[in-house]
Enzyme design. Structure first.
Site, PDB file in Angstrom:
ATOM      1  N   CYS A  68       0.631  -1.195  -0.035  1.00 13.41           N
ATOM      2  CA  CYS A  68      -0.093   0.079   0.189  1.00 13.41           C
ATOM      3  C   CYS A  68       0.835   1.229   0.115  1.00 13.41           C
ATOM      4  O   CYS A  68       1.583   1.224   1.017  1.00 13.41           O
ATOM      5  CB  CYS A  68      -0.869  -0.162   1.123  1.00 13.41           C
ATOM      6  N   CYS A  71       0.523   3.271   3.116  1.00 13.63           N
ATOM      7  CA  CYS A  71       1.191   2.650   4.272  1.00 13.63           C
ATOM      8  C   CYS A  71       2.818   2.807   3.978  1.00 13.63           C
ATOM      9  O   CYS A  71       3.424   3.118   5.111  1.00 13.63           O
ATOM     10  CB  CYS A  71       1.024   1.265   4.417  1.00 13.63           C
ATOM     11  N   ARG A 403       5.677  -1.431  -6.112  1.00 15.48           N
ATOM     12  CA  ARG A 403       5.196  -1.914  -7.282  1.00 15.48           C
ATOM     13  C   ARG A 403       4.284  -2.972  -7.185  1.00 15.48           C
ATOM     14  O   ARG A 403       3.150  -2.830  -6.134  1.00 15.48           O
ATOM     15  CB  ARG A 403       5.946  -1.961  -8.690  1.00 15.48           C
ATOM     16  N   TRP A 410      -3.458  -1.776 -12.014  1.00 22.56           N
ATOM     17  CA  TRP A 410      -3.538  -0.673 -13.080  1.00 22.56           C
ATOM     18  C   TRP A 410      -3.432  -1.462 -14.607  1.00 22.56           C
ATOM     19  O   TRP A 410      -4.336  -0.985 -15.385  1.00 22.56           O
ATOM     20  CB  TRP A 410      -2.349   0.373 -13.055  1.00 22.56           C
ATOM     21  N   HIS A 414      -6.387  -1.379 -17.576  1.00 24.62           N
ATOM     22  CA  HIS A 414      -6.098  -0.868 -18.997  1.00 24.62           C
ATOM     23  C   HIS A 414      -6.331  -1.825 -20.039  1.00 24.62           C
ATOM     24  O   HIS A 414      -6.944  -1.605 -20.846  1.00 24.62           O
ATOM     25  CB  HIS A 414      -4.421  -0.485 -18.974  1.00 24.62           C
ATOM     26  N   HIS A 455      -8.564   9.107  -3.247  1.00 22.36           N
ATOM     27  CA  HIS A 455      -8.155   9.904  -4.414  1.00 22.36           C
ATOM     28  C   HIS A 455      -8.657   9.485  -5.627  1.00 22.36           C
ATOM     29  O   HIS A 455      -9.137  10.309  -6.469  1.00 22.36           O
ATOM     30  CB  HIS A 455      -6.625   9.747  -4.275  1.00 22.36           C
ATOM     31  N   TRP A 481      -6.103   6.540 -19.044  1.00 23.56           N
ATOM     32  CA  TRP A 481      -4.569   6.416 -19.167  1.00 23.56           C
ATOM     33  C   TRP A 481      -4.564   7.976 -18.789  1.00 23.56           C
ATOM     34  O   TRP A 481      -3.486   8.302 -18.197  1.00 23.56           O
ATOM     35  CB  TRP A 481      -4.708   6.708 -20.822  1.00 23.56           C
ATOM     36  N   HIS A 484      -4.521   7.939 -14.942  1.00 24.59           N
ATOM     37  CA  HIS A 484      -3.153   7.018 -14.327  1.00 24.59           C
ATOM     38  C   HIS A 484      -2.066   8.352 -14.260  1.00 24.59           C
ATOM     39  O   HIS A 484      -1.243   7.987 -13.433  1.00 24.59           O
ATOM     40  CB  HIS A 484      -2.939   5.772 -15.305  1.00 24.59           C
TER      41      HIS A 484
END
Length: 614
Positions: A68, A71, A403, A410, A414, A455, A481, A484
């Site tokens: 996270c 975090c 990551r 994500w 996509h 968010h 896109w 992101h």
């Protein structure tokens, strides 16, 4: 011969030094954000209850997920807090649980952890029925420290505080005789202050001093309502520090209303008698770098990996959804919508598509609600023995908590928007926001990073460009896109950013030169690039799990380790290790044989010479 064997031993050690960095480079599981040296008690499902229950101290526990982003950003502050209140351990301790770990899913589900990070207070002598008291408010160190003081005072008000806890409240009707009969010490400190309960410095001073009892005498607060004591000790101005001795002697000092100042005062008076005097811990909260957007980063060639797509789904359903105690109402509707979208548009392998379809069919039997344990069982049955520990490939971070899952999620969405656009090009009969709405529902109700979720929802409901403004599948691809890139711009240089993969505006100019000309983005070129990148025929199968009968094989995981332009799986490395060891053994046998023959030859020559002499 001894020298030869020594050389061989060095060869083996050299191989070990070569292999160990490669093995260490492979993140096999999520890693905690905290080190053993941090003053944070790290717990898991095996020791959580035995650690916090029936103890005479309270607890502040952080339930977090090591992937996270919020975090990761919060971790330095939590470490600083733990160092800051390390001396309060007789009253309240600080602990942490990583909900990203498989074994901790039931624990986090039982304690109803719906977002990360979640801070919960547990009182002294807590029992198995208590779920803890969720802390709300800001995540700054001072704010959390103040809330710890508030929680301790609340325990006194509810008469739940153990007798050894220091009294934080001001003197009420107690006389000096009452104080001397209550404490066994020969000294007492009275801190006179104004009537202002919003100031915490004096209560923090009491907590700081309590760790050194009985070396440090007890501290009691006195406010302006006790005019009898103010007059008795001739206190001229506030705040003041009055040192009392049982013999009746007293000394008055003017002080500053500051916690650190009180630490210096206490050290000045009592450190000569206390060999274990504490040192003010240095702040571990690093200064944040200026918020920048990385422009000139040479990003790697863009490639979508099926391992990342399947890994995201394995974690989403195996952790994010299963960790919920109860899924009902809008949450259940959002979950079903996501599974339906995946069933129709996820370009996965047959095995994973079958798993998704089976999960959706079985979930339809639950009309109103489903418990987290029941969903976990549905997911387990739908997997039908499939290996679930998929390693990241394109989403692999330089550290295990970088990551990974967010990147995979994500990438998955996509891919879904492109899959939808290719299946329904320009078709107005279908809802062009279908995938985006499914994504919004999942992020809102199931994405563990609460800060990130909020968010995204704010962005999805933005008045200028909400999801509802999307009128075609093509626009859906471009909306995601652009969203992101907004996120990348916002979190660039955050603590959660992988230094080996900085957040950039996607796609990088060297990967798609025509996508951005003179700093202006060309949506037509961007759309063509995204369709090509995320289309099913261009998804790589590198690093995928291979389904093997668990009864015949211990593991079905194939890990890939990138070394320059080459990629090695764990099987490759294991095979190299076996070949190296076998070759070494053969060489050692040949060497031994040569040495033995040489020794026999030398003995024979000596015998012939001796024979001739005789």
């Amino acid at each position: 011969m001894f020298e030869q064997l020594l050389k061989f031993l060095f060869l083996i050690m050299g191989f070990q030094f070569f292999i160990n960095p490669l093995v260490d480079a492979v993140p096999l599981s999520n890693s905690a954000l905290y080190k053993d040296s941090d003053p944070i008690v790290q717990m898991n499902i095996a020791d959580f209850k035995s650690t916090i229950m029936a103890t005479s101290n309270a607890w502040l526990i952080e339930f977090y997920s090591s992937w996270c982003g919020h975090c990761i950003d919060f971790a330095p502050a939590f470490i600083q807090l733990a160092n800051d209140v390390k001396g309060w351990g007789k009253v309240i301790k600080v602990g942490a649980v990583d909900c990203a770990k498989d074994e901790n899913i039931p624990l986090c589900r039982d304690f109803e952890i719906m977002g990360y990070p979640t801070l919960k207070f547990f009182p002294a002598f807590t029992d198995a029925t208590q779920l803890g008291i969720a802390r709300t408010g800001g995540k700054k160190v001072e704010a959390i420290r103040f809330s710890m003081i508030d929680f301790i005072e609340q325990q006194f008000m509810e008469k739940k505080a153990p007798p050894h806890w220091p009294l934080l409240g001001p003197l009420q009707n107690e006389t000096l005789d009452d104080l001397w009969s209550h404490y066994n010490n020969n000294e007492i400190i009275l801190v006179f202050e104004a009537v202002n309960n919003s100031s915490y410095w004096s209560r923090e001073a009491i907590m700081d001093a309590h760790q050194y009892a009985p070396y440090y005498p007890p501290i009691r607060r006195v406010n302006m309502t006790r005019q009898d004591l103010i007059t008795k000790y001739n206190v001229q101005s506030l705040p003041a520090f009055v040192f009392l001795e049982r013999s009746g002697k007293s000394e008055v000092y003017q002080i500053q209303p500051d916690r650190e100042y009180m630490k210096k005062i206490m050290r000045k008076f009592f450190d000569s008698e206390n060999e274990g005097a504490f040192v003010i811990p240095k702040s571990t909260l690093t200064t944040r770098k200026p918020h920048v957007v990385h422009e000139d980063v040479k990003a790697a060639k863009d490639q979508v990996y099926m391992a990342d797509l399947e890994g995201a789904l394995l974690y989403a359903f195996g952790h994010e959804v299963s960790i919920h105690k109860l899924i009902a109402g809008k949450e259940l509707t959002a979950l079903k919508k996501l599974i339906d979208v995946l069933d129709r548009y996820f370009p996965g392998r047959a095995g994973m598509k079958e798993t998704i379809h089976t999960l959706g069919r079985n979930l339809d039997n639950y009309k109103k609600q489903i418990r987290g344990e029941e969903f976990a069982e549905l997911w387990h049955n739908a997997l039908n023995g499939r290996e679930t520990h998929q390693e990241w490939v394109g989403c692999r971070g330089s550290r295990p908590n970088f990551r990974g899952y967010p990147c995979g999620l994500w990438t998955t969405f996509h891919t879904l928007t492109v899959s939808y656009a290719l299946k329904h090009p320009g078709n107005t009969e279908f809802d062009p926001t279908l995938v985006l709405q499914a994504m919004k529902g999942f992020i809102k109700y199931f994405f563990g990073c609460a800060h990130c979720s909020n968010h995204f929802i704010d962005m999805a409901e933005d008045e200028l460009n909400p999801i509802e403004s999307v009128k075609s599948p093509r626009q859906a691809v471009l909306w995601l896109w652009a969203a992101h890139n907004k996120v990348n711009r916002r979190i660039a240089s955050d603590a959660s950013e992988d230094p080996k993969a900085p957040k950039i505006q996607f796609p990088a100019s060297h990967n798609c030169p025509e996508c951005r000309v003179d700093g202006v983005e060309r949506e037509e070129a961007v759309y063509d690039y995204l369709v090509k990148l995320y289309s099913s025929e261009n998804i790589s199968s590198t690093g995928l799990l291979v389904k093997i009968n668990p009864a015949r094989s211990g593991s079905s995981r194939i890990q890939s380790i990138p070394l320059g332009s080459l990629t090695f799986t764990s099987y490759d490395i294991s095979l190299c290790a076996v070949i190296y060891l076998v070759s070494s053994l053969i060489l050692m046998l040949v060497l031994c044989r040569i040495l033995v023959k040489r020794r026999r030859f030398v003995r024979k020559q000596v015998y012939d010479v001796c024979g001739k002499l005789m």
